[in-house]
Design a protein around this motif. Structure first.
Motif, PDB file in Angstrom:
ATOM      1  N   ILE A  55       0.049  -3.669 -12.103  1.00  0.00           N
ATOM      2  CA  ILE A  55      -0.279  -4.459 -10.915  1.00  0.00           C
ATOM      3  C   ILE A  55       0.994  -5.156 -10.426  1.00  0.00           C
ATOM      4  CG2 ILE A  55      -1.612  -6.436 -10.046  1.00  0.00           C
ATOM      5  CD1 ILE A  55      -3.907  -5.571 -11.890  1.00  0.00           C
ATOM      6  N   TYR A  77       2.822  -4.718  -6.860  1.00  0.00           N
ATOM      7  CA  TYR A  77       3.108  -5.924  -6.080  1.00  0.00           C
ATOM      8  C   TYR A  77       4.583  -5.931  -5.641  1.00  0.00           C
ATOM      9  CZ  TYR A  77       3.816 -10.867  -4.984  1.00  0.00           C
ATOM     10  OH  TYR A  77       4.151 -12.057  -4.357  1.00  0.00           O
ATOM     11  N   GLU A 107       5.169  -3.528  -2.927  1.00  0.00           N
ATOM     12  CA  GLU A 107       4.594  -3.921  -1.632  1.00  0.00           C
ATOM     13  C   GLU A 107       5.349  -5.082  -0.991  1.00  0.00           C
ATOM     14  OE1 GLU A 107       0.417  -4.529  -2.433  1.00  0.00           O
ATOM     15  OE2 GLU A 107       0.131  -2.411  -2.937  1.00  0.00           O
ATOM     16  N   PRO A 115      -1.373   9.174   1.221  1.00  0.00           N
ATOM     17  CA  PRO A 115      -2.471   8.682   0.380  1.00  0.00           C
ATOM     18  C   PRO A 115      -2.811   9.583  -0.807  1.00  0.00           C
ATOM     19  CG  PRO A 115      -3.021   8.366   2.682  1.00  0.00           C
ATOM     20  CD  PRO A 115      -1.747   9.142   2.660  1.00  0.00           C
ATOM     21  N   TYR A 116      -2.781  10.907  -0.624  1.00  0.00           N
ATOM     22  CA  TYR A 116      -3.121  11.798  -1.735  1.00  0.00           C
ATOM     23  C   TYR A 116      -2.071  11.715  -2.839  1.00  0.00           C
ATOM     24  CZ  TYR A 116      -4.447  15.768  -4.556  1.00  0.00           C
ATOM     25  OH  TYR A 116      -4.811  16.547  -5.621  1.00  0.00           O
ATOM     26  N   GLN A 136      -2.427  10.408  -6.750  1.00  0.00           N
ATOM     27  CA  GLN A 136      -1.913  11.161  -7.899  1.00  0.00           C
ATOM     28  C   GLN A 136      -1.010  10.274  -8.756  1.00  0.00           C
ATOM     29  OE1 GLN A 136      -2.934  14.387  -8.759  1.00  0.00           O
ATOM     30  NE2 GLN A 136      -4.307  13.664  -7.194  1.00  0.00           N
ATOM     31  N   ARG A 167      -1.006   7.005  -8.988  1.00  0.00           N
ATOM     32  CA  ARG A 167      -1.831   5.992  -9.666  1.00  0.00           C
ATOM     33  C   ARG A 167      -2.570   6.614 -10.834  1.00  0.00           C
ATOM     34  NH1 ARG A 167      -3.314   3.731  -3.879  1.00  0.00           N
ATOM     35  NH2 ARG A 167      -1.940   1.910  -3.842  1.00  0.00           N
ATOM     36  N   PHE A 168      -3.088   7.823 -10.640  1.00  0.00           N
ATOM     37  CA  PHE A 168      -3.834   8.512 -11.689  1.00  0.00           C
ATOM     38  C   PHE A 168      -2.965   8.709 -12.923  1.00  0.00           C
ATOM     39  CE2 PHE A 168      -7.063  11.258 -13.421  1.00  0.00           C
ATOM     40  CZ  PHE A 168      -6.345  12.139 -14.223  1.00  0.00           C
ATOM     41  N   PRO A 193      -8.757  17.297  -5.275  1.00  0.00           N
ATOM     42  CA  PRO A 193      -9.531  16.308  -6.037  1.00  0.00           C
ATOM     43  C   PRO A 193      -8.791  15.006  -6.289  1.00  0.00           C
ATOM     44  CG  PRO A 193      -8.657  17.981  -7.515  1.00  0.00           C
ATOM     45  CD  PRO A 193      -8.143  18.305  -6.150  1.00  0.00           C
ATOM     46  N   ILE A 194      -9.544  13.914  -6.252  1.00  0.00           N
ATOM     47  CA  ILE A 194      -9.021  12.592  -6.620  1.00  0.00           C
ATOM     48  C   ILE A 194      -9.968  12.021  -7.666  1.00  0.00           C
ATOM     49  CG2 ILE A 194      -8.437  10.270  -5.764  1.00  0.00           C
ATOM     50  CD1 ILE A 194      -8.716  12.689  -3.067  1.00  0.00           C
ATOM     51  N   CYS A 195      -9.422  11.542  -8.782  1.00  0.00           N
ATOM     52  CA  CYS A 195     -10.244  11.058  -9.901  1.00  0.00           C
ATOM     53  C   CYS A 195      -9.995   9.584 -10.178  1.00  0.00           C
ATOM     54  CB  CYS A 195      -9.939  11.867 -11.156  1.00  0.00           C
ATOM     55  SG  CYS A 195     -10.032  13.642 -10.900  1.00  0.00           S
ATOM     56  N   GLU A 196     -10.917   8.988 -10.941  1.00  0.00           N
ATOM     57  CA  GLU A 196     -10.894   7.559 -11.308  1.00  0.00           C
ATOM     58  C   GLU A 196     -11.400   6.708 -10.140  1.00  0.00           C
ATOM     59  OE1 GLU A 196      -9.913   6.260 -14.636  1.00  0.00           O
ATOM     60  OE2 GLU A 196     -10.521   8.361 -14.739  1.00  0.00           O
ATOM     61  N   ILE A 204      -9.180   4.280  -8.111  1.00  0.00           N
ATOM     62  CA  ILE A 204      -8.147   5.025  -7.384  1.00  0.00           C
ATOM     63  C   ILE A 204      -8.769   5.719  -6.172  1.00  0.00           C
ATOM     64  CG2 ILE A 204      -6.541   6.979  -7.571  1.00  0.00           C
ATOM     65  CD1 ILE A 204      -6.064   6.144 -10.507  1.00  0.00           C
ATOM     66  N   GLU A 243      -9.238   3.206  -3.348  1.00  0.00           N
ATOM     67  CA  GLU A 243      -7.980   2.934  -2.624  1.00  0.00           C
ATOM     68  C   GLU A 243      -7.637   4.111  -1.708  1.00  0.00           C
ATOM     69  OE1 GLU A 243      -4.682   0.627  -3.634  1.00  0.00           O
ATOM     70  OE2 GLU A 243      -5.322   0.223  -5.691  1.00  0.00           O
ATOM     71  N   TYR A 244      -7.851   5.323  -2.211  1.00  0.00           N
ATOM     72  CA  TYR A 244      -7.582   6.520  -1.411  1.00  0.00           C
ATOM     73  C   TYR A 244      -8.421   6.519  -0.132  1.00  0.00           C
ATOM     74  CZ  TYR A 244      -7.466  11.377   0.122  1.00  0.00           C
ATOM     75  OH  TYR A 244      -7.342  12.513   0.886  1.00  0.00           O
ATOM     76  N   GLU A 291      -7.081   3.986   2.311  1.00  0.00           N
ATOM     77  CA  GLU A 291      -5.811   4.373   2.941  1.00  0.00           C
ATOM     78  C   GLU A 291      -5.970   5.566   3.883  1.00  0.00           C
ATOM     79  OE1 GLU A 291      -3.169   4.971  -0.371  1.00  0.00           O
ATOM     80  OE2 GLU A 291      -3.122   2.833  -0.873  1.00  0.00           O
ATOM     81  N   PRO A 294      -0.120  -8.835  -0.103  1.00  0.00           N
ATOM     82  CA  PRO A 294       0.180  -8.279  -1.441  1.00  0.00           C
ATOM     83  C   PRO A 294      -0.313  -9.131  -2.603  1.00  0.00           C
ATOM     84  CG  PRO A 294       2.093  -8.036  -0.021  1.00  0.00           C
ATOM     85  CD  PRO A 294       1.105  -8.867   0.738  1.00  0.00           C
ATOM     86  N   ARG A 348      -3.993  -8.690  -2.926  1.00  0.00           N
ATOM     87  CA  ARG A 348      -4.248  -7.352  -3.477  1.00  0.00           C
ATOM     88  C   ARG A 348      -4.077  -7.374  -4.995  1.00  0.00           C
ATOM     89  NH1 ARG A 348      -3.230  -3.365   0.774  1.00  0.00           N
ATOM     90  NH2 ARG A 348      -2.237  -1.893  -0.639  1.00  0.00           N
ATOM     91  N   ALA A 349      -3.011  -8.055  -5.448  1.00  0.00           N
ATOM     92  CA  ALA A 349      -2.748  -8.146  -6.891  1.00  0.00           C
ATOM     93  C   ALA A 349      -3.911  -8.845  -7.596  1.00  0.00           C
ATOM     94  CB  ALA A 349      -1.440  -8.880  -7.148  1.00  0.00           C
ATOM     95  N   ARG A 409      -6.937  -6.499  -7.694  1.00  0.00           N
ATOM     96  CA  ARG A 409      -6.712  -5.463  -8.706  1.00  0.00           C
ATOM     97  C   ARG A 409      -6.849  -6.044 -10.109  1.00  0.00           C
ATOM     98  NH1 ARG A 409      -1.690  -3.315  -5.286  1.00  0.00           N
ATOM     99  NH2 ARG A 409      -2.710  -1.609  -4.160  1.00  0.00           N
ATOM    100  N   PHE A 410      -6.328  -7.235 -10.318  1.00  0.00           N
ATOM    101  CA  PHE A 410      -6.410  -7.892 -11.633  1.00  0.00           C
ATOM    102  C   PHE A 410      -7.863  -8.036 -12.076  1.00  0.00           C
ATOM    103  CE2 PHE A 410      -5.213 -10.634 -15.091  1.00  0.00           C
ATOM    104  CZ  PHE A 410      -6.279 -11.500 -15.222  1.00  0.00           C
ATOM    105  N   VAL A 412      -9.587  -4.722 -12.904  1.00  0.00           N
ATOM    106  CA  VAL A 412      -9.222  -4.262 -14.255  1.00  0.00           C
ATOM    107  C   VAL A 412     -10.039  -5.049 -15.283  1.00  0.00           C
ATOM    108  CG1 VAL A 412      -7.357  -4.239 -15.968  1.00  0.00           C
ATOM    109  CG2 VAL A 412      -6.915  -3.422 -13.666  1.00  0.00           C
TER     110      VAL A 412
END
Lengths: 222, 231
Positions: free
Chosen positions: A72, A76, A79, A92-93, A97, A99-100, B66-69, B72, B75-76, B79, B93, B96-97, B100-101, B104
Motif C-alpha cells: 500500500i 501511495y 501515486e 488497467p489490464y 496483472q 497487482r496480481f 482474465p483478471i483474478c482476485e 484487484i 480496481e480494474y 479504472e 492518494p 486510497r491508502a 486499501r489498508f 486488507v
C-alpha cells in the motif's frame, strides 16, 4: 503529529517489506528521514501511535499522516510522485496483472520461505517442494523479459526483489538451489542490483543468514 | 454503448462474498455482464483455464482477458469504466491508502472468523473465543467508519466505495453466522454506525439483488458440512 511536514519511514534494517518502500522512494528521488526501529526491543511510541492496528513496520509518515502495509505504501508513493519512474503501468489490464503478481509474491514467498528455515524434517521438505513450485511459477511469469513488468522496473520487481536476499538462508537451511530451479530469476536479481535504488537498499544475503541464525537460536529452533 | 464495453464475463458463485464484490462494482458502473455460476465441488474448464494459479472465483474475463482476485478486479472495473458512475476508489492518494489498508484488514479477519464460526454450535467455548475476535474486528471497523465516512452515508462518502464493497460483501455471511451460533455481531448497541451503514448498503440499487439471504447461507453451510458438495 498532523502538523509535522516531511517524510519519515519507520523501518527495520533487514525487513524486506521496509526495503520495498525504500526502493520506491529511491526510484522517485524522494528525500526522507529513515528511522530504525529496534524490533528486538520495545516498539517506539511513534510506531505504536502510527500503526496501532498492527504495530508493525514499515510505516510511511507523510506530513504527519501514517500509511501502513508495504505494498500500500509503494502504491501511495507511486501515486503521490507519478512523474518520475512510474512503478505501475498506465493500462488497467497491465495494472491488474502487476497487482496480481505482487500479491502472489506477498502471499506465497515470505511465508513459505519462513517455513523453510524454521522447520525441519517432513515439514521442511513440504515447504521446499512448495517453494520450488512458487519459484517455477514466478520464473514462467518473468520469462525472457528484462523485468516482471517488461522493459521498465516496476511494482512486481519492487515487491519481489527484497525477498531475494533471503534465498541464501532458505537454500542453506533447506539444502536446495534457487539457481537450479529458477535461473532466469537469478539473472533478474542481478539486473535489479544494477539499479542504485536496489543495490543501496538490499541486505547482504550473508548478513540475512546471520540474522536468521540469531533468530533460530533465540527461538530455539536449531 | 454496449458494444464499446466489450465482452464482460464473470465466473462466480451465488454464495461467495468475494464474487459479490465485482458484481456490485459492475452494477455501480452500469456494465452488463454474463454470469457463469460454478458448481460447488467441481471446477469448470473455464475457471481452471482463466485462473490457473489459484483456481478460485471470482474471475472477470474482459474481451477474453482474465483478471483474478476480488479487490484487484474491483480496481480494474473502476479504472476501465472510469467515466461511468461515481469513482469507486477515493481520488486522494492518502484516502486510497486508508481504503486499501482497511480492505486488507477485512480480508485478513472476517473470512477467517466466518470459516471458524460456521461449523460451530451455539454455546460452544470455541464459538465464544472466535466471536470475541470478530467483535473486536468490527469494533475497529466501526472506528474506521467514523473516520472515513466523515458523517456521510458510506465509507466512500455519499457513494458506495471500495471499502464499502469490501466489508459490505461480507455482511451476508456475518448474518448467517449470527443465526448459526446465535450470537449478535451487528449489534446496534456496540457498533451503531456500522449497523446503520449496513442497512443503507443492503438497500442500495447496486447491492440489493446481489446479496444472498442469510437463511440460504445457513442451509448452504449445513450442506457443506454434511459433505453434500463432495465429488
Amino acid at each position: 503529529m498532523a502538523s509535522e511536514k516531511g517524510i519519515k519511514l519507520l523501518d527495520f534494517w533487514v525487513s524486506p517489506f521496509g526495503q520495498r518502500a525504500r526502493i520506491a522512494l529511491a526510484e522517485k528521488g524522494v528525500e526522507y528521514e529513515h528511522k530504525e526501529e529496534n524490533l528486538l526491543a520495545e516498539k517506539s511510541e511513534l510506531l505504536l501511535k502510527s500503526n496501532p492496528v498492527h504495530k508493525k513496520i514499515p510505516v510511511l509518515i507523510h506530513d504527519g499522516k501514517p500509511v501502513c502495509e508495504s505494498l500500500i505504501i509503494v502504491q501511495y508513493i507511486d501515486e503521490v510522485w507519478p512523474d518520475k519512474a512510474p512503478l505501475l503501468p498506465s493500462d488497467p489490464y497491465q495494472r491488474a496483472q502487476a497487482r496480481f503478481w505482487a500479491d502472489f509474491v506477498d502471499k506465497k514467498v515470505f511465508e513459505c520461505g519462513g517455513r523453510l528455515w524454521k522447520l525441519k524434517g517432513e515439514e521442511q521438505e513440504a515447504a521446499k517442494k512448495e517453494m520450488i513450485e512458487i519459484l517455477q511459477i514466478l520464473e514462467a511469469q518473468l520469462g525472457d523479459k528484462k523485468y516482471f513488468g517488461g522493459d521498465t522496473f516496476g511494482f512486481v520487481d519492487v515487491a519481489f526483489v527484497p525477498l531475494t536476499s533471503w534465498f541464501y538462508s532458505c537454500e542453506t537451511c533447506a539444502n536446495f538451489s534457487v539457481e537450479a530451479v529458477a535461473p532466469k530469476i537469478v539473472l533478474w536479481v542481478q539486473r535489479c542490483m544494477e539499479r542504485e535504488s536496489v543495490a543501496k537498499t538490499l541486505s547482504d544475503p550473508k548478513k540475512v543468514y546471520e540474522y536468521v541464525r540469531f533468530l533460530k537460536k533465540r527461538f530455539r529452533i536449531e | 454503448m454496449a458494444a464499446e464495453r466489450g465482452e464482460v464475463k464473470l465466473i462466480g458463485g451465488w454464495a461467495s462474498p468475494f464474487v459479490a464484490r465485482p458484481r456490485i462494482a459492475l452494477n455501480l458502473k452500469g456494465v452488463a455482464y454474463e454470469m457463469f455460476q460454478e458448481t460447488v465441488g467441481k471446477k469448470s474448464e473455464l475457471l481452471l483455464k482463466s485462473n490457473p494459479v489459484y483456481k478460485k472465483i471470482p474471475v472477470l474475463i474482459h474481451n477474453g482477458k482474465p483478471i483474478c482476485e476480488s479487490a484487484i478486479i474491483v480496481e480494474y472495473i473502476d479504472e476501465t469504466w472510469s467515466s461511468d458512475g461515481a469513482s469507486i476508489l477515493p481520488s486522494d492518494p492518502y484516502d486510497r491508502a486508508i481504503a486499501r489498508f482497511w480492505t486488507v484488514y477485512v480480508d485478513d479477519k472476517i473470512p477467517d472468523a466466518i470459516r471458524k464460526l460456521r461449523p460451530l454450535v451455539k454455546g460452544s467455548a470455541v464459538a465464544e473465543v472466535e466471536a470475541e475476535k470478530l467483535h473486536a474486528a468490527l469494533q475497529l471497523l466501526e472506528e474506521a467508519f467514523e473516520k472515513c465516512s466523515k458523517g456521510k452515508s458510506f465509507f466512500g462518502g455519499d457513494n458506495i466505495g471500495y471499502l464499502d464493497i469490501a466489508l459490505g460483501s461480507q455482511l451476508a455471511w456475518i448474518k448467517a453466522v449470527e443465526k448459526i451460533v446465535e450470537i449478535k455481531f451487528l449489534d446496534k448497541e456496540k457498533i451503531p454506525g456500522l449497523v446503520a451503514w449496513s442497512e443503507r448498503f443492503y438497500a442500495h440499487e447496486a447491492v440489493k439483488e446481489v446479496m444472498p439471504e442469510a437463511d440460504r447461507l445457513v442451509e448452504f453451510t449445513r450442506m457443506l458440512l454434511s459433505g453434500s458438495f463432495a465429488k
